[in-house]
Design a protein around this motif. Structure first.
Motif, PDB file in Angstrom:
ATOM      1  N   PRO A 113      10.118  26.074   2.037  1.00 32.19           N
ATOM      2  CA  PRO A 113       8.787  25.600   1.344  1.00 32.19           C
ATOM      3  C   PRO A 113       8.380  24.217   0.941  1.00 32.19           C
ATOM      4  CG  PRO A 113      10.116  27.584  -0.014  1.00 32.19           C
ATOM      5  CD  PRO A 113      10.979  26.741   1.264  1.00 32.19           C
ATOM      6  N   HIS A 114       7.352  23.722   1.311  1.00 26.85           N
ATOM      7  CA  HIS A 114       6.686  22.506   0.935  1.00 26.85           C
ATOM      8  C   HIS A 114       6.936  22.231  -0.435  1.00 26.85           C
ATOM      9  CE1 HIS A 114       4.394  22.185   4.935  1.00 26.85           C
ATOM     10  NE2 HIS A 114       5.666  22.156   4.949  1.00 26.85           N
ATOM     11  N   ARG A 115       7.240  20.993  -0.750  1.00 29.10           N
ATOM     12  CA  ARG A 115       7.142  20.770  -2.238  1.00 29.10           C
ATOM     13  C   ARG A 115       6.261  19.543  -2.611  1.00 29.10           C
ATOM     14  NH1 ARG A 115      13.253  21.200  -4.601  1.00 29.10           N
ATOM     15  NH2 ARG A 115      13.874  19.880  -2.923  1.00 29.10           N
ATOM     16  N   TYR A 116       5.334  19.341  -2.088  1.00 27.98           N
ATOM     17  CA  TYR A 116       4.442  18.438  -2.214  1.00 27.98           C
ATOM     18  C   TYR A 116       3.579  18.240  -3.662  1.00 27.98           C
ATOM     19  CZ  TYR A 116       3.955  18.412   2.933  1.00 27.98           C
ATOM     20  OH  TYR A 116       4.290  18.709   4.182  1.00 27.98           O
ATOM     21  N   HIS A 117       3.460  17.154  -4.174  1.00 26.02           N
ATOM     22  CA  HIS A 117       2.987  17.007  -5.576  1.00 26.02           C
ATOM     23  C   HIS A 117       1.365  17.124  -5.715  1.00 26.02           C
ATOM     24  CE1 HIS A 117       2.929  15.732  -9.720  1.00 26.02           C
ATOM     25  NE2 HIS A 117       2.029  14.947  -9.555  1.00 26.02           N
ATOM     26  N   ARG A 118       1.073  18.441  -5.609  1.00 25.56           N
ATOM     27  CA  ARG A 118      -0.593  18.504  -5.960  1.00 25.56           C
ATOM     28  C   ARG A 118      -0.895  18.567  -7.472  1.00 25.56           C
ATOM     29  NH1 ARG A 118      -1.722  20.226  -0.652  1.00 25.56           N
ATOM     30  NH2 ARG A 118      -0.136  21.057   0.660  1.00 25.56           N
ATOM     31  N   LYS A 119      -1.945  17.681  -7.588  1.00 30.53           N
ATOM     32  CA  LYS A 119      -2.321  17.613  -8.935  1.00 30.53           C
ATOM     33  C   LYS A 119      -2.962  18.798  -9.422  1.00 30.53           C
ATOM     34  CE  LYS A 119      -2.914  12.431  -9.887  1.00 30.53           C
ATOM     35  NZ  LYS A 119      -3.992  11.455 -10.330  1.00 30.53           N
ATOM     36  N   GLY A 120      -2.591  19.089 -10.971  1.00 35.58           N
ATOM     37  CA  GLY A 120      -3.327  20.460 -11.018  1.00 35.58           C
ATOM     38  C   GLY A 120      -2.423  21.576 -10.786  1.00 35.58           C
ATOM     39  N   ALA A 121      -1.354  21.446  -9.759  1.00 35.10           N
ATOM     40  CA  ALA A 121      -0.866  22.796  -9.445  1.00 35.10           C
ATOM     41  C   ALA A 121       0.469  22.882 -10.504  1.00 35.10           C
ATOM     42  CB  ALA A 121      -0.113  22.498  -8.138  1.00 35.10           C
ATOM     43  N   GLY A 122       1.000  24.004 -10.665  1.00 34.72           N
ATOM     44  CA  GLY A 122       2.054  24.234 -11.643  1.00 34.72           C
ATOM     45  C   GLY A 122       3.126  23.905 -11.027  1.00 34.72           C
TER      46      GLY A 122
ATOM     47  N   TRP B 209       0.859  -1.368   0.147  1.00 38.18           N
ATOM     48  CA  TRP B 209       0.079  -0.198  -0.081  1.00 38.18           C
ATOM     49  C   TRP B 209       0.939   1.049   0.068  1.00 38.18           C
ATOM     50  CZ3 TRP B 209      -4.869   1.745  -0.839  1.00 38.18           C
ATOM     51  CH2 TRP B 209      -5.189   3.000  -0.370  1.00 38.18           C
ATOM     52  N   ILE B 210       0.898   2.127  -1.214  1.00 36.80           N
ATOM     53  CA  ILE B 210       1.566   3.496  -1.320  1.00 36.80           C
ATOM     54  C   ILE B 210       0.859   4.444  -1.158  1.00 36.80           C
ATOM     55  CG2 ILE B 210       3.237   4.183  -2.702  1.00 36.80           C
ATOM     56  CD1 ILE B 210       4.145   1.668  -3.840  1.00 36.80           C
ATOM     57  N   SER B 211       1.087   5.345  -0.448  1.00 36.14           N
ATOM     58  CA  SER B 211       0.393   6.604  -0.414  1.00 36.14           C
ATOM     59  C   SER B 211       1.603   7.771  -0.662  1.00 36.14           C
ATOM     60  CB  SER B 211      -0.067   6.861   0.941  1.00 36.14           C
ATOM     61  OG  SER B 211       0.991   7.092   1.933  1.00 36.14           O
ATOM     62  N   ARG B 212       0.948   8.948  -1.386  1.00 36.50           N
ATOM     63  CA  ARG B 212       2.044  10.019  -1.715  1.00 36.50           C
ATOM     64  C   ARG B 212       2.008  11.103  -0.612  1.00 36.50           C
ATOM     65  NH1 ARG B 212       3.182  11.781  -7.825  1.00 36.50           N
ATOM     66  NH2 ARG B 212       5.292  12.716  -7.451  1.00 36.50           N
ATOM     67  N   SER B 213       2.967  10.915   0.550  1.00 31.76           N
ATOM     68  CA  SER B 213       2.590  11.591   1.774  1.00 31.76           C
ATOM     69  C   SER B 213       4.049  11.546   2.459  1.00 31.76           C
ATOM     70  CB  SER B 213       1.643  11.008   2.660  1.00 31.76           C
ATOM     71  OG  SER B 213       1.709   9.728   2.726  1.00 31.76           O
ATOM     72  N   GLY B 214       4.245  12.179   3.583  1.00 29.46           N
ATOM     73  CA  GLY B 214       5.556  12.056   4.240  1.00 29.46           C
ATOM     74  C   GLY B 214       5.575  13.190   5.319  1.00 29.46           C
ATOM     75  N   TYR B 215       6.942  13.165   5.891  1.00 28.33           N
ATOM     76  CA  TYR B 215       6.953  13.922   7.122  1.00 28.33           C
ATOM     77  C   TYR B 215       8.389  14.955   7.003  1.00 28.33           C
ATOM     78  CZ  TYR B 215       7.057  14.916  12.075  1.00 28.33           C
ATOM     79  OH  TYR B 215       6.965  15.471  13.651  1.00 28.33           O
ATOM     80  N   THR B 216       8.727  15.264   5.619  1.00 27.29           N
ATOM     81  CA  THR B 216       9.982  16.250   5.474  1.00 27.29           C
ATOM     82  C   THR B 216       9.568  17.293   4.732  1.00 27.29           C
ATOM     83  OG1 THR B 216      10.187  15.169   3.232  1.00 27.29           O
ATOM     84  CG2 THR B 216      11.067  14.123   5.231  1.00 27.29           C
ATOM     85  N   GLY B 217       8.317  17.639   4.088  1.00 29.90           N
ATOM     86  CA  GLY B 217       8.061  18.826   3.388  1.00 29.90           C
ATOM     87  C   GLY B 217       8.248  18.596   2.100  1.00 29.90           C
ATOM     88  N   GLU B 218       9.063  17.277   1.814  1.00 28.33           N
ATOM     89  CA  GLU B 218       9.221  16.875   0.410  1.00 28.33           C
ATOM     90  C   GLU B 218       8.205  16.157  -0.180  1.00 28.33           C
ATOM     91  OE1 GLU B 218      11.923  18.092  -1.848  1.00 28.33           O
ATOM     92  OE2 GLU B 218      12.783  19.191   0.100  1.00 28.33           O
ATOM     93  N   ASP B 219       8.137  15.982  -1.624  1.00 30.06           N
ATOM     94  CA  ASP B 219       7.253  15.223  -2.283  1.00 30.06           C
ATOM     95  C   ASP B 219       7.968  13.866  -1.934  1.00 30.06           C
ATOM     96  OD1 ASP B 219       5.711  13.725  -4.374  1.00 30.06           O
ATOM     97  OD2 ASP B 219       7.048  13.805  -5.962  1.00 30.06           O
ATOM     98  N   GLY B 220       7.030  12.778  -2.009  1.00 24.95           N
ATOM     99  CA  GLY B 220       7.427  11.378  -1.579  1.00 24.95           C
ATOM    100  C   GLY B 220       6.327  10.362  -1.117  1.00 24.95           C
ATOM    101  N   PHE B 221       6.868   9.468  -0.741  1.00 24.91           N
ATOM    102  CA  PHE B 221       5.631   8.190  -0.506  1.00 24.91           C
ATOM    103  C   PHE B 221       5.985   7.621   0.673  1.00 24.91           C
ATOM    104  CE2 PHE B 221       6.723   8.886  -4.882  1.00 24.91           C
ATOM    105  CZ  PHE B 221       5.461   8.824  -5.513  1.00 24.91           C
ATOM    106  N   GLU B 222       4.911   6.849   1.223  1.00 31.93           N
ATOM    107  CA  GLU B 222       4.924   6.070   2.391  1.00 31.93           C
ATOM    108  C   GLU B 222       4.666   4.562   1.826  1.00 31.93           C
ATOM    109  OE1 GLU B 222       3.234   7.741   5.945  1.00 31.93           O
ATOM    110  OE2 GLU B 222       5.109   8.830   6.179  1.00 31.93           O
ATOM    111  N   ILE B 223       5.171   3.428   2.296  1.00 32.77           N
ATOM    112  CA  ILE B 223       5.082   2.259   1.786  1.00 32.77           C
ATOM    113  C   ILE B 223       4.803   1.243   2.949  1.00 32.77           C
ATOM    114  CG2 ILE B 223       6.283   0.660   0.312  1.00 32.77           C
ATOM    115  CD1 ILE B 223       8.203   2.826  -0.767  1.00 32.77           C
ATOM    116  N   SER B 224       3.597   0.788   2.840  1.00 32.92           N
ATOM    117  CA  SER B 224       3.370  -0.175   3.873  1.00 32.92           C
ATOM    118  C   SER B 224       3.399  -1.604   3.279  1.00 32.92           C
ATOM    119  CB  SER B 224       1.712  -0.027   4.388  1.00 32.92           C
ATOM    120  OG  SER B 224       1.511  -1.043   5.283  1.00 32.92           O
ATOM    121  N   ILE B 225       4.349  -2.628   3.758  1.00 34.54           N
ATOM    122  CA  ILE B 225       4.141  -3.930   3.358  1.00 34.54           C
ATOM    123  C   ILE B 225       4.461  -4.921   4.404  1.00 34.54           C
ATOM    124  CG2 ILE B 225       5.612  -3.380   1.290  1.00 34.54           C
ATOM    125  CD1 ILE B 225       8.211  -3.257   2.708  1.00 34.54           C
ATOM    126  N   LEU B 226       4.231  -6.191   4.230  1.00 36.30           N
ATOM    127  CA  LEU B 226       4.340  -7.109   5.209  1.00 36.30           C
ATOM    128  C   LEU B 226       5.950  -7.214   5.811  1.00 36.30           C
ATOM    129  CD1 LEU B 226       2.557 -10.224   3.825  1.00 36.30           C
ATOM    130  CD2 LEU B 226       1.802  -8.716   6.058  1.00 36.30           C
TER     131      LEU B 226
END
Length: 378
Positions: A368-377, A190-207
């Motif tokens: 500044p945060h650099r999250y990947h927001r769909k539709g944003a420049g 299970w992968i979400s586009r999220s995190g705790y650094t202010g950067e774009d990134g992902f959290e990955i839940s696995i067994l």
């Protein structure tokens, strides 16, 4: 770092699924949230800057992963979370809070709708208390599963999407605060586009049994280096993100902590969550104090526990996080100050170890945060 016990990890600490992997690649291990965890590999400064420039791999398997199942889950969860979950679409994440009856923050968390159930990620140091809280507060009929057989990895930084899209095609279509099921090689995740650094990134839940395979797949990519808790702390500080047990606690309300955005518009009008009387009153009339960002003059960092003082030297607030910003090359801090002193540009005096430091309230995030927001420049 001020948020970590930097002594050698206690032999009684629990081991992460990747404990041997960390030690094999030279991690320095420390005790944190009852776990033996890597604080650094090659050094906090280098790891911090690498994450801002490329992609850092974090092991956050100490966090609590929870699934909630049952009928009328939206309504059930709204008895404990101040969110409007009826608006949350499948695969969407929402930052939320567990509150006590006085409006204090029991924990902050991420809640995700995953089809017919909800998936929560809570803080590692509070997860067992959170589970007890949820079991006590949620209506009969809601089933709680603690996913103790899972690991959680985070891949953070501007090149994280390049790396992960090679290994799990399709993740590049995710926007910030959305998630889905993908395969990393032949490992389901299970992968979400999220995190705790202010950067774009992902959290990955696995067994947990698959954690070493996935960690090696990621770490073998040229853009990726393993990153420890030390850089995770300095990264989240630059991003203006509070750490539970330091910047947020049971004595602090969402309004004071400047996280009232976690309370949805409808819930701000209707209430119906623990501590709503005080929280709604503060939303209407303001709180006595507020969490703010501080730029500290000079080169010496001011750490957690330093006092905010008035002109006569009386304590009027407290620093809750502080350190030297690798990106700004200057000391920064977060503190609680009287609301009258919370406006950006306000001069603040700090007292620490017999010395007075001058600081100024500044907007957060510091970087500044650099999250990947769909539709944003882009």
């Amino acid at each position: 770092m001020h948020t970590l016990e930097t002594g050698m990890a206690d032999v009684l600490d629990k081991k992460l699924p990747l404990d041997a992997w960390h030690r094999a690649i030279g991690a320095r291990m420390v005790s944190f949230a009852d776990y033996s965890m890597p604080i650094q590999y090659e050094g906090i400064l280098a790891e911090h800057l690498w994450t801002r420039q490329s992609a850092g791999l974090f092991d956050v398997s100490h966090m609590g992963q929870i699934e909630l199942h049952g009928d009328d889950l939206d309504a059930a969860l709204e008895t404990v979370l101040p969110a409007d979950l009826s608006l949350l679409k499948d695969g969407r994440l929402r930052y939320s809070l567990l509150l006590n009856d006085e409006g204090g923050i029991v924990d902050d968390l991420m809640a995700t709708r995953r089809g017919d159930h909800f998936y929560l990620v809570v803080n590692g140091a509070t997860k067992y208390g959170d589970i007890a809280y949820l079991r006590d507060k949620l209506p009969v009929g809601v089933k709680l599963d603690h996913l103790e057989d899972h690991a959680l990895l985070a891949l953070q930084g501007p090149k994280a999407v390049d790396v992960l899209s090679r290994l799990a095609p399709g993740v590049e279509t995710l926007g910030f605060m959305t998630g889905g099921r993908f395969d990393i090689g032949d490992i389901p995740a299970w992968i979400s586009r999220s995190g705790y650094t202010g950067e774009d990134g992902f959290e990955i839940s696995i067994l947990a049994k698959d954690a070493e395979i996935v960690a090696n797949l990621l770490a073998n990519e040229p853009e990726v280096k393993p990153i420890g808790l030390g850089a995770r702390d300095s990264l989240r500080l630059e991003a203006g993100l509070g750490l539970y047990g330091h910047d947020l606690d049971e004595e602090t309300t969402p309004v004071e902590a400047d996280v009232a955005f976690a309370i949805s518009k409808r819930r701000k009008e209707e209430g119906g969550f623990p501590g709503d009387e005080r929280v709604l009153r503060e939303l209407k009339h303001g709180a006595v104090r507020r969490r703010v960002g501080l730029a500290v003059l000079g080169r010496q960092p001011v750490r957690e526990g330093a006092m905010v003082v008035d002109a006569e030297g009386n304590e009027v607030g407290k620093v809750t996080s502080g350190g030297f910003s690798p990106c700004l090359e200057a000391p920064i801090a977060m503190a609680y100050v009287p609301t009258a002193s919370a406006e950006p540009g306000t001069d603040i005096r700090l007292a620490s170890r017999g010395k007075i430091f001058e600081a100024k309230v500044v907007p957060m995030p510091f970087v500044p945060h650099r999250y990947h927001r769909k539709g944003a420049g882009q």
